[in-house]
Design a protein around this motif. Structure first.
Motif, PDB file in Angstrom:
ATOM      1  N   SER A 206      75.898  27.651  22.709  1.00 24.73           N
ATOM      2  CA  SER A 206      75.351  26.326  22.393  1.00 24.73           C
ATOM      3  C   SER A 206      73.837  26.261  22.561  1.00 24.73           C
ATOM      4  N   CYS A 207      73.227  27.314  23.109  1.00 22.53           N
ATOM      5  CA  CYS A 207      71.772  27.332  23.303  1.00 22.53           C
ATOM      6  C   CYS A 207      71.008  27.679  22.025  1.00 22.53           C
ATOM      7  N   THR A 208      71.708  28.093  20.978  1.00 23.25           N
ATOM      8  CA  THR A 208      71.012  28.437  19.747  1.00 23.25           C
ATOM      9  C   THR A 208      70.560  27.182  19.009  1.00 23.25           C
ATOM     10  N   HIS A 209      69.409  27.271  18.346  1.00 23.87           N
ATOM     11  CA  HIS A 209      68.920  26.146  17.537  1.00 23.87           C
ATOM     12  C   HIS A 209      69.623  26.104  16.183  1.00 23.87           C
ATOM     13  N   LEU A 210      70.064  27.269  15.702  1.00 25.54           N
ATOM     14  CA  LEU A 210      70.774  27.358  14.428  1.00 25.54           C
ATOM     15  C   LEU A 210      71.725  28.539  14.485  1.00 25.54           C
ATOM     16  N   ALA A 211      72.974  28.295  14.119  1.00 19.98           N
ATOM     17  CA  ALA A 211      73.971  29.373  14.063  1.00 19.98           C
ATOM     18  C   ALA A 211      74.464  29.512  12.631  1.00 19.98           C
TER      19      ALA A 211
END
Length: 450
Positions: A206-211
């Motif tokens: 969930s720490c990614t800005h875009l997956a």
């Protein structure tokens, strides 16, 4: 008194270590470069993951030519032209993410090892954008600490709900040893371990800005695990469709050739395909062209070699060894020639997250017979303009029935299905990947620039 002294020394050491780490991160954030760093520890594997990496690099250079692109890799023998011509940061601690380093608790071991490897990468070079193209989600919180915008391209979830379900149901598979499946106690312990890991995986993901994810199946699992549906985009991987489309759809069916392209790994279910082929020969009977099956794949190690030999032995036991051919470690040119002669392509892996080989069959003009799950079912072997593009199967009997149906097809019917399968394959071209990739990253890159 001695205990107090030891405790004081330990706390002092811990404080000094924390201060050192904090200063290291602060200095790295200050020296952060306006560049894109791709975290891809293995760049010489020649597979679909590497194709994603280089196509992504090309797409970013086209979209934002003022941004430098560098690649974090553990490959030091930069013998390939594609690698040596690009900016590369070499990593010295890749052994910490290798499967053989962790005989037990492999997932958590590799995940924590990836954090250490990312620490080395980001200390050597801190980019504005950190893009993970290999699925190491545990690196994302660290990259954010270093002040990076985090983007990832996820080929498959490290753990899935299906994996947990199979362990709970005590099903023996390639990722669930029979000794564990037979034991209620060991199965319970493994379920607890998997659940704990899935919770951690969700937190770091969930720490990614875009997956970006490669298929509908992967997207559905990542949405449940990471709980950030608004930041998840489906971007199909780039497949070599243009080169294979040059193969003529017309081909000899004397005998009709079925091809199976996959590494000789346990999850690829070669034995199921062989037994289905044997059953199909029994069903065809006299007066019908007797098909041929060609297994084309590579062997990574001794276990794969043993698996290939067992497949050959089984063909002898089934008395179809005269109808089955094996091509080990075939060159790409030979593979293309084999695809150009095949009327159909076999695929047997359960829950294959996407299925590039299935797309390649379709682009080459070979009708796919794929497993009725995940990528092939949800994204690839679907109708095109209302026309069928292939077959989906699960059991030996269903695969055998599909083989029989292809053999008994008229040339007109086969050409029609192959034509629409090829049209379907164009949805997964490199050009389509580039367009979808640029569309996905644009909001993140624009926001960071502002």
């Amino acid at each position: 008194m001695a205990i107090c002294f030891i405790l004081y020394a330990f706390l002092t050491l811990l404080s000094a270590l924390s201060l050192t780490l904090s200063l290291s991160i602060i200095n790295a954030r200050k020296s952060r470069k306006r560049a894109v760093g791709f975290f891809h520890p293995y760049t010489n594997d020649g597979g679909g993951g590497e194709r994603v990496l280089w196509c992504a690099v090309k797409a970013i250079q086209e979209e934002t030519p003022d941004l430098d692109c560098i690649v974090f890799t553990g490959d030091h023998d930069s013998s390939s032209d594609s690698l040596s011509r690009r900016a590369v940061i070499h990593l010295n601690n890749r052994r910490w993410i290798e499967e053989r380093t962790y005989p037990h608790f492999t997932m958590i071991g590799q995940s924590l090892g990836s954090v250490y490897l990312a620490w080395e990468a980001l200390r050597k070079f801190t980019p504005l954008y950190f893009i993970d193209t290999s699925g190491y989600a545990f690196t994302y919180p660290l990259a954010r600490l270093f002040g990076c915008k985090v983007v990832c391209y996820t080929h498959y979830p490290t753990i899935s709900l299906d994996m947990i379900s199979r362990v709970r149901q005590r099903n023996s598979m390639y990722n669930n040893d029979a000794s564990i499946a037979k034991s209620n106690w060991l199965s319970t312990c493994k379920v607890v371990y998997y659940r704990a890991f899935s919770w951690l995986y969700g937190m770091v993901g969930s720490c990614t800005h875009l997956a970006m994810v490669n298929s509908s199946w992967t997207k559905s699992h990542i949405e449940v695990l990471w709980r950030i549906p608004e930041r998840i985009r489906r971007v199909y991987p780039p497949c070599d469709t243009s080169g294979l489309e040059t193969l003529p759809l017309e081909r000899s069916s004397d005998p009709p050739v079925f091809i199976s392209v996959a590494q000789f790994r346990p999850e690829k279910a070669h034995m199921l395909q062989l037994e289905a082929f044997s059953l199909a020969l029994e069903k065809l009977g006299p007066g019908v062209p007797r098909p041929k099956l060609q297994f084309v794949g590579s062997c990574r190690n001794e276990s794969d070699e043993e698996r290939l030999q067992k497949l050959k032995d089984r063909a002898g036991e089934l008395k179809v060894d005269g109808d089955v051919e094996f091509y080990k470690n075939a060159m790409y040119r030979e593979l293309v020639a084999l695809l150009g002669n095949a009327v159909a392509g076999m695929h047997g892996m359960i829950d294959e997250h996407f299925g590039i080989s299935v797309v390649e069959y379709m682009a080459a003009g070979a009708i796919p017979i794929a497993h009725n799950s995940a990528g092939p079912k949800m994204d690839i072997v679907l109708e095109e303009e209302g026309q069928r593009t292939g077959f989906l199967a699960e059991t030996v009997e269903e695969y055998a029935e599909a083989i029989v149906e292809v053999v008994k097809m008229s040339e007109t019917e086969r050409l029609k299905m192959a034509e629409y399968a090829r049209k379907r394959a164009r949805r997964f071209s490199e050009q389509q990947f580039s367009e979808d990739f640029k569309t996905a990253i644009r909001p993140v890159f624009t926001c960071a620039v502002k």
